[in-house]
Design an enzyme around this catalytic site. Structure first.
Site, short mmCIF file in Angstrom:
data_model
loop_
_atom_site.label_atom_id
_atom_site.label_comp_id
_atom_site.label_asym_id
_atom_site.label_seq_id
_atom_site.Cartn_x
_atom_site.Cartn_y
_atom_site.Cartn_z
N SER A 127 38.90 9.04 4.50
CA SER A 127 37.52 8.96 3.99
C SER A 127 36.60 7.99 4.69
O SER A 127 35.40 7.97 4.39
CB SER A 127 37.55 8.63 2.51
N LYS A 178 30.45 1.36 -1.08
CA LYS A 178 30.74 2.66 -1.71
C LYS A 178 30.86 2.47 -3.22
O LYS A 178 31.35 1.43 -3.68
CB LYS A 178 32.06 3.18 -1.11
N SER A 206 35.39 11.03 1.90
CA SER A 206 34.60 10.91 0.69
C SER A 206 33.51 9.84 0.77
O SER A 206 32.60 9.83 -0.03
CB SER A 206 35.52 10.59 -0.49
N1 GLN Z 1 39.70 14.07 2.04
C1 GLN Z 1 40.81 13.37 1.51
C2 GLN Z 1 40.99 13.68 0.05
O1 GLN Z 1 40.17 14.36 -0.50
C3 GLN Z 1 40.65 11.91 1.76
C4 GLN Z 1 39.97 11.17 0.68
C5 GLN Z 1 39.94 9.70 0.89
O2 GLN Z 1 40.36 9.20 1.94
N2 GLN Z 1 39.50 9.00 -0.13
O3 GLN Z 1 41.94 13.26 -0.56
#
Ligand code: GLN
Length: 478
Positions: free
Chosen positions: A176, A77, A152
């Protein structure tokens, strides 16, 4: 034709071929090119991957022993630093920035002979649930290109889902890794907080962030975890507990376990009816097979999303203050009359996307002197209650069963104008980050809309071996 089903199978293939790593890299480069429109990769390290493969093939021909990830092709990532390669958190503010050191996980992958083939698109600074917040465009779900892959770490999930690498690394601050794994029909694990070093991971919310793994095979998940976990002098929050040989220990899938599930989760009004019915049916099946599966009260459920968004935005507002246009990354065009404050303002307004700005503002607000106690302190208190609840549950149960996400993958654009609705998509995943326990999403179900969805398992701190064993058992009798 080259095919991949597991690292074990790939290593067997290598033993029958003289240039197996090279063949594999060529295969993945062609697949990545063919699937460019999915937007899963921001950059592909083609030349470098080919030359590493040639070297690894030569090593083997010279009789050098096979390392754990010899020639295994993976992707990372765009929040994980790989020395000499660009890294940008899918943000304009880091445009053109090159890593000057390796993240510890990268170091460990390379030491075991892995080939990093590219970096994956993601939501900007890992903030999002759909991969629509990237400065480089949305990622598409390969099973239905009108749908999101989740976020994400959407690019890393699709890279595995569409067969564009053997495994990938994402980061999981509130879901994420597990949420995109659920949307894409693959395995996604978030280990215990502190199991894997965060050194070289661009921080979002430091007391939540954890690197996770996407794969299609539970044994591969175990092997990669074994390689990347463990103590690190560069991260004082990482545990010094010895790392089990997960890949060896994940071997007894047929034990009977004590599972808990949260009643309030399965009754939640936001939970898709069909997902609820499937999970309830699954619970009944597990009971028939002799497992204990019992409901436990979880009256704190309505508080998990607000608590998560108060604490993570607070941490993010501090972590992201370093991106100011002074030493690295993007700097706005300035007029000669612009002063330093104007430079900060212009750079940060132009460099950060909408969602990141929203979170910095929210985080700054909850930390401000007038509101600190009302929001930040309260949220810390709720976090403590959640930790107490977790200890209570794990004193009687091996694992918690839960849907990973309340819905299947939604359409691109469907939720992008409603941040609250988007945040609610995280309702079942943020819990394990708030309390630091490991969790995994395993692909067990298919919805009548044609999309996959997963079952989420959580176990007690550092009980990854058991969690992987349970997952193996459930996947094998799918
Ligand atoms: N969807 C969550 C957020 O926007 C999780 C993001 C993540 O785990 N990096 O914070």
């Amino acid at each position: 034709m080259f095919t991949f089903s597991s690292i074990k199978q790939y290593h067997q293939f290598l033993s029958t071929s003289t240039n197996g790593c090279t063949q594999a890299v060529q295969h993945y480069l062609a697949k990545i090119e063919e699937n460019k429109h999915l937007n899963a990769y921001l950059e592909v390290f083609a030349e470098e991957a080919l030359s590493k493969a040639a070297q690894l093939d030569a090593d083997r021909a010279a009789g050098k022993p096979l390392r754990k990830l010899h020639g295994v092709i993976c992707a990372i990532k765009d929040v994980i630093c790989y020395k000499g390669h660009k890294v940008g958190a899918s943000s304009k503010i880091l445009e053109g920035f090159t890593s000057i050191y390796n993240a510890t996980v990268v170091e460990k992958l390379l030491q075991e002979g892995a080939i990093i083939i590219g970096r994956n698109n993601c939501d900007e600074f890992a903030m999002g649930s759909s991969n629509e917040n990237s400065a480089y465009g949305a990622v598409k779900n390969a099973l239905d290109e009108s749908r999101v892959p989740g976020g994400s770490s959407g690019g890393s999930a699709v890279a595995v889902q569409a067969g564009l690498c053997m495994f990938s690394l994402g980061s999981d601050t509130g879901g994420s890794v597990r949420q995109p794994a659920d949307f894409c029909g693959i395995i996604g694990i978030k280990p215990t907080y502190g199991r894997i070093s965060r050194y070289g991971l661009i921080a979002y919310a430091s007391s939540f962030d954890q690197i996770g793994i996407f794969s299609t095979d539970i044994q591969d998940t175990a092997l990669v975890l074994e390689v990347i976990a463990g103590a690190d002098d560069f991260d004082s929050t990482v545990s010094v507990k010895p790392v089990p040989s997960y890949s060896q220990e994940v071997a007894e899938p047929n034990k009977k376990y004590r599972f808990a599930y949260f009643k309030e989760v399965l009754e939640h009004e936001g939970l898709d009816k069909e997902i609820a019915t499937n999970i309830k049916g699954y619970i009944a099946k597990l009971q028939e097979e002799g497992h204990t599966v019992e409901p436990v009260d979880f009256s704190l459920l309505p508080y998990v999303v607000p608590t998560y968004y108060i604490l993570t935005t607070a941490e993010a507002s501090s972590n992201l203050s370093r991106f100011d246009g002074v030493k690295f990354g993007y700097r706005a065009d300035l007029k000669p009359s612009d002063d330093l404050t104007t430079m900060y303002k212009k750079t940060r307004s132009e460099g950060f996307g909408k969602e990141v700005q929203r979170r910095i503002l929210l985080g700054t607000f909850v930390l401000s002197s007038g509101y600190f106690d009302a929001y930040f302190t309260k949220a810390q208190q709720v976090r403590k209650l959640l930790c107490d609840k977790t200890s209570e549950v794990f004193s009687s149960y091996d694992a918690i069963l839960c849907p990973t996400v309340p819905t299947t993958a939604f359409k691109i654009g469907e939720k992008s104008n409603d941040p609250i609705e988007m945040y609610l998509a995280d309702i079942f995943t943020v819990f394990s980050n708030l309390v630091g326990v490991p969790s995994i999403s395993i692909p067990l179900f298919k919805h009548s809309n044609g999309m996959p969805f997963g079952l989420q398992l959580m176990s007690n701190h550092f009980e990854e071996t058991m969690m992987l064993n349970i997952s193996k058992g459930l996947l094998e009798r799918k």
